[in-house]
Design a protein around this motif. Sequence first.
Motif, PDB file in Angstrom:
ATOM      1  N   LEU A   1       1.619   5.079  58.408  1.00 36.57           N
ATOM      2  CA  LEU A   1       2.145   4.709  57.099  1.00 36.57           C
ATOM      3  C   LEU A   1       1.045   4.751  56.047  1.00 36.57           C
ATOM      4  CD1 LEU A   1       4.526   3.655  55.413  1.00 36.57           C
ATOM      5  CD2 LEU A   1       3.853   1.329  56.062  1.00 36.57           C
ATOM      6  N   LYS A   2      -0.169   4.393  56.435  1.00 35.49           N
ATOM      7  CA  LYS A   2      -1.307   4.406  55.506  1.00 35.49           C
ATOM      8  C   LYS A   2      -1.566   5.822  54.993  1.00 35.49           C
ATOM      9  CE  LYS A   2      -6.200   3.182  55.160  1.00 35.49           C
ATOM     10  NZ  LYS A   2      -7.383   2.648  55.886  1.00 35.49           N
ATOM     11  N   ASP A   3      -1.589   6.802  55.903  1.00 37.05           N
ATOM     12  CA  ASP A   3      -1.816   8.195  55.494  1.00 37.05           C
ATOM     13  C   ASP A   3      -0.657   8.710  54.642  1.00 37.05           C
ATOM     14  OD1 ASP A   3      -4.237   8.355  56.779  1.00 37.05           O
ATOM     15  OD2 ASP A   3      -3.395   9.141  58.638  1.00 37.05           O
ATOM     16  N   LYS A   4       0.562   8.322  55.005  1.00 39.11           N
ATOM     17  CA  LYS A   4       1.743   8.761  54.263  1.00 39.11           C
ATOM     18  C   LYS A   4       1.687   8.244  52.823  1.00 39.11           C
ATOM     19  CE  LYS A   4       5.442   8.829  56.661  1.00 39.11           C
ATOM     20  NZ  LYS A   4       6.648   8.455  57.434  1.00 39.11           N
ATOM     21  N   ASN A   5       1.354   6.960  52.675  1.00 37.18           N
ATOM     22  CA  ASN A   5       1.251   6.383  51.331  1.00 37.18           C
ATOM     23  C   ASN A   5       0.098   7.005  50.548  1.00 37.18           C
ATOM     24  OD1 ASN A   5       3.437   4.675  51.661  1.00 37.18           O
ATOM     25  ND2 ASN A   5       2.208   2.960  52.379  1.00 37.18           N
ATOM     26  N   GLY A   6      -0.964   7.385  51.256  1.00 33.43           N
ATOM     27  CA  GLY A   6      -2.094   8.038  50.594  1.00 33.43           C
ATOM     28  C   GLY A   6      -1.696   9.385  50.003  1.00 33.43           C
ATOM     29  N   ILE A   7      -0.921  10.164  50.761  1.00 35.33           N
ATOM     30  CA  ILE A   7      -0.422  11.455  50.266  1.00 35.33           C
ATOM     31  C   ILE A   7       0.471  11.246  49.041  1.00 35.33           C
ATOM     32  CG2 ILE A   7       1.068  13.419  50.808  1.00 35.33           C
ATOM     33  CD1 ILE A   7      -1.561  13.627  52.219  1.00 35.33           C
ATOM     34  N   LEU A   8       1.380  10.270  49.129  1.00 32.06           N
ATOM     35  CA  LEU A   8       2.304  10.002  48.030  1.00 32.06           C
ATOM     36  C   LEU A   8       1.566   9.516  46.781  1.00 32.06           C
ATOM     37  CD1 LEU A   8       5.232   8.287  49.987  1.00 32.06           C
ATOM     38  CD2 LEU A   8       5.141  10.619  49.096  1.00 32.06           C
ATOM     39  N   ARG A   9       0.519   8.725  46.970  1.00 37.09           N
ATOM     40  CA  ARG A   9      -0.269   8.261  45.811  1.00 37.09           C
ATOM     41  C   ARG A   9      -0.929   9.431  45.099  1.00 37.09           C
ATOM     42  NH1 ARG A   9      -1.208   3.438  48.750  1.00 37.09           N
ATOM     43  NH2 ARG A   9      -2.883   4.412  49.938  1.00 37.09           N
ATOM     44  N   ASN A  10      -1.421  10.380  45.863  1.00 44.69           N
ATOM     45  CA  ASN A  10      -2.058  11.553  45.255  1.00 44.69           C
ATOM     46  C   ASN A  10      -1.046  12.432  44.527  1.00 44.69           C
ATOM     47  OD1 ASN A  10      -5.017  11.598  45.856  1.00 44.69           O
ATOM     48  ND2 ASN A  10      -4.283  11.336  47.938  1.00 44.69           N
ATOM     49  N   ILE A  11       0.161  12.529  45.070  1.00 49.96           N
ATOM     50  CA  ILE A  11       1.214  13.271  44.382  1.00 49.96           C
ATOM     51  C   ILE A  11       1.577  12.580  43.076  1.00 49.96           C
ATOM     52  CG2 ILE A  11       3.668  13.895  44.510  1.00 49.96           C
ATOM     53  CD1 ILE A  11       3.232  14.553  47.442  1.00 49.96           C
ATOM     54  N   ALA A  12       1.647  11.253  43.106  1.00 46.48           N
ATOM     55  CA  ALA A  12       1.930  10.495  41.879  1.00 46.48           C
ATOM     56  C   ALA A  12       0.871  10.761  40.814  1.00 46.48           C
ATOM     57  CB  ALA A  12       2.014   9.007  42.198  1.00 46.48           C
ATOM     58  N   LYS A  13      -0.401  10.820  41.224  1.00 44.34           N
ATOM     59  CA  LYS A  13      -1.495  11.093  40.281  1.00 44.34           C
ATOM     60  C   LYS A  13      -1.348  12.487  39.662  1.00 44.34           C
ATOM     61  CE  LYS A  13      -4.911   8.092  42.512  1.00 44.34           C
ATOM     62  NZ  LYS A  13      -6.174   8.050  43.284  1.00 44.34           N
ATOM     63  N   ILE A  14      -0.944  13.460  40.482  1.00 45.48           N
ATOM     64  CA  ILE A  14      -0.759  14.828  39.976  1.00 45.48           C
ATOM     65  C   ILE A  14       0.370  14.856  38.950  1.00 45.48           C
ATOM     66  CG2 ILE A  14      -0.039  17.164  40.622  1.00 45.48           C
ATOM     67  CD1 ILE A  14      -1.468  16.697  43.313  1.00 45.48           C
ATOM     68  N   LEU A  15       1.468  14.148  39.240  1.00 47.06           N
ATOM     69  CA  LEU A  15       2.598  14.107  38.311  1.00 47.06           C
ATOM     70  C   LEU A  15       2.195  13.448  36.993  1.00 47.06           C
ATOM     71  CD1 LEU A  15       5.503  13.130  40.748  1.00 47.06           C
ATOM     72  CD2 LEU A  15       4.965  15.388  39.824  1.00 47.06           C
ATOM     73  N   LEU A  16       1.410  12.397  37.077  1.00 52.08           N
ATOM     74  CA  LEU A  16       0.935  11.734  35.853  1.00 52.08           C
ATOM     75  C   LEU A  16       0.024  12.657  35.054  1.00 52.08           C
ATOM     76  CD1 LEU A  16       0.178   8.134  37.173  1.00 52.08           C
ATOM     77  CD2 LEU A  16       1.980   8.774  35.570  1.00 52.08           C
ATOM     78  N   LYS A  17      -0.781  13.417  35.769  1.00 48.91           N
ATOM     79  CA  LYS A  17      -1.718  14.334  35.104  1.00 48.91           C
ATOM     80  C   LYS A  17      -0.982  15.439  34.357  1.00 48.91           C
ATOM     81  CE  LYS A  17      -5.622  17.401  36.117  1.00 48.91           C
ATOM     82  NZ  LYS A  17      -6.486  17.977  37.182  1.00 48.91           N
ATOM     83  N   THR A  18       0.132  15.904  34.893  1.00 44.44           N
ATOM     84  CA  THR A  18       0.856  17.032  34.295  1.00 44.44           C
ATOM     85  C   THR A  18       1.931  16.582  33.305  1.00 44.44           C
ATOM     86  OG1 THR A  18       2.426  17.044  36.134  1.00 44.44           O
ATOM     87  CG2 THR A  18       0.513  18.479  36.324  1.00 44.44           C
ATOM     88  N   SER A  19       2.157  15.278  33.166  1.00 45.75           N
ATOM     89  CA  SER A  19       3.223  14.797  32.286  1.00 45.75           C
ATOM     90  C   SER A  19       2.692  14.466  30.899  1.00 45.75           C
ATOM     91  CB  SER A  19       3.885  13.555  32.893  1.00 45.75           C
ATOM     92  OG  SER A  19       2.960  12.482  32.956  1.00 45.75           O
ATOM     93  N   ARG A  20       3.606  14.433  29.929  1.00 38.81           N
ATOM     94  CA  ARG A  20       3.274  13.991  28.580  1.00 38.81           C
ATOM     95  C   ARG A  20       3.349  12.468  28.524  1.00 38.81           C
ATOM     96  NH1 ARG A  20       7.896  16.651  25.353  1.00 38.81           N
ATOM     97  NH2 ARG A  20       8.946  15.752  27.150  1.00 38.81           N
TER      98      ARG A  20
END
Length: 356
Positions: free
Chosen positions: A245-264
């Motif tokens: 679960l720790k690794d899974k949440n780590g992947i999802l956190r990084n995806i969230a960061k990418i989405l924030l980076k590409t959003s207005r």
Amino acid sequence: MVKLKNDKSRIDINKSSVSLDDSQKTVVTMSAGISEKNDDNVDLNKFSQQVLKQLIDDNVQATPGNFYIYFGKLLETKSSTFQKKVLELLDCEKNDDIDQQALMEKEITLSFGQIKNMLQTITLIYKNLVVMKGIVQKRLDETRANVNPLEAQTIIKFFSEELNKLNSLMAKHIEIIRNNYDDVNKIFKRVEELSIYDSKFGVYNKKYFLKTVEEELINVKRYNYNVSVMLIHIKDRVLNLIPSLKDKNGILRNIAKILLKTSRRSDVVAHYGEGCFGMVMKHTDITGAKKACERIGQMLYQTTFFIGEEELDMDMEISVIALNPEYSSEEIISKVLDGLPNSGKRTKLYEVIEGI
């Protein structure tokens, strides 16, 4: 561990116009000749003064509701560039308040975690005192077995009595702390029910996402501007390859960061749940939403995700839809969820939901 490839390109922001719904109860008639020579120069204070002047000229009370209606109607007479800049300013103001609330919720969560750690530490101290009491009792029993242990028995007896007093005092303190902890836990649960922030992934939560969709449906109908909604979901077969679960949440956190980076700044990025993220893109028609899907999809696939030393074969689903006020938020979300499985690494980058 996640490696990112540089991508300096940004999502295009589409122009939009604003108009007031004819069904408004208050009828507004604007005087001619209000527009400025340099209409693209945004001075929000000056524009607000024009709105107030129009209210006074029409002998209408300057209540917040009337000001809001006149503001939208007068904005309708301006150029699309002026409208866009004003809407962006209003979005920034709204988001500042939301960001402050999200920050507050994050601080509350951290504070609660510290309280929990403190209680756990005190509990350990209490347990250690209980262990120490047992050791003292054991030594007392051993001393009593000796021939002439009177002096040692007396010392240990006094020490045992003092330790019992301390143990009793600690038990009372623990009970007080436990009661306080329960009270804090109740407060925290109430805050959690009202929260808009998902502290685990650093974005907004599902409740706020759904609320935003409902609010934007009203705005689309009232002001006739464009809003699109995107969902991004890691395919279940990929999620099942991540053992912990720790690794899974780590992947999802990084995806969230990418989405924030590409959003207005005006976009709302949220965790929808179960490896799925949502994005509400304000003032964006379906053409602009498609460009956003392409940019986000490319950036996610250009990112290398590792589980330990092994590279993860990323595969995801992306679905997008333009808000249509003729449908409810539940119907729209259901449609965009149903469209997710039609996209992926081996089919197409994203699915566009049309005809709704």
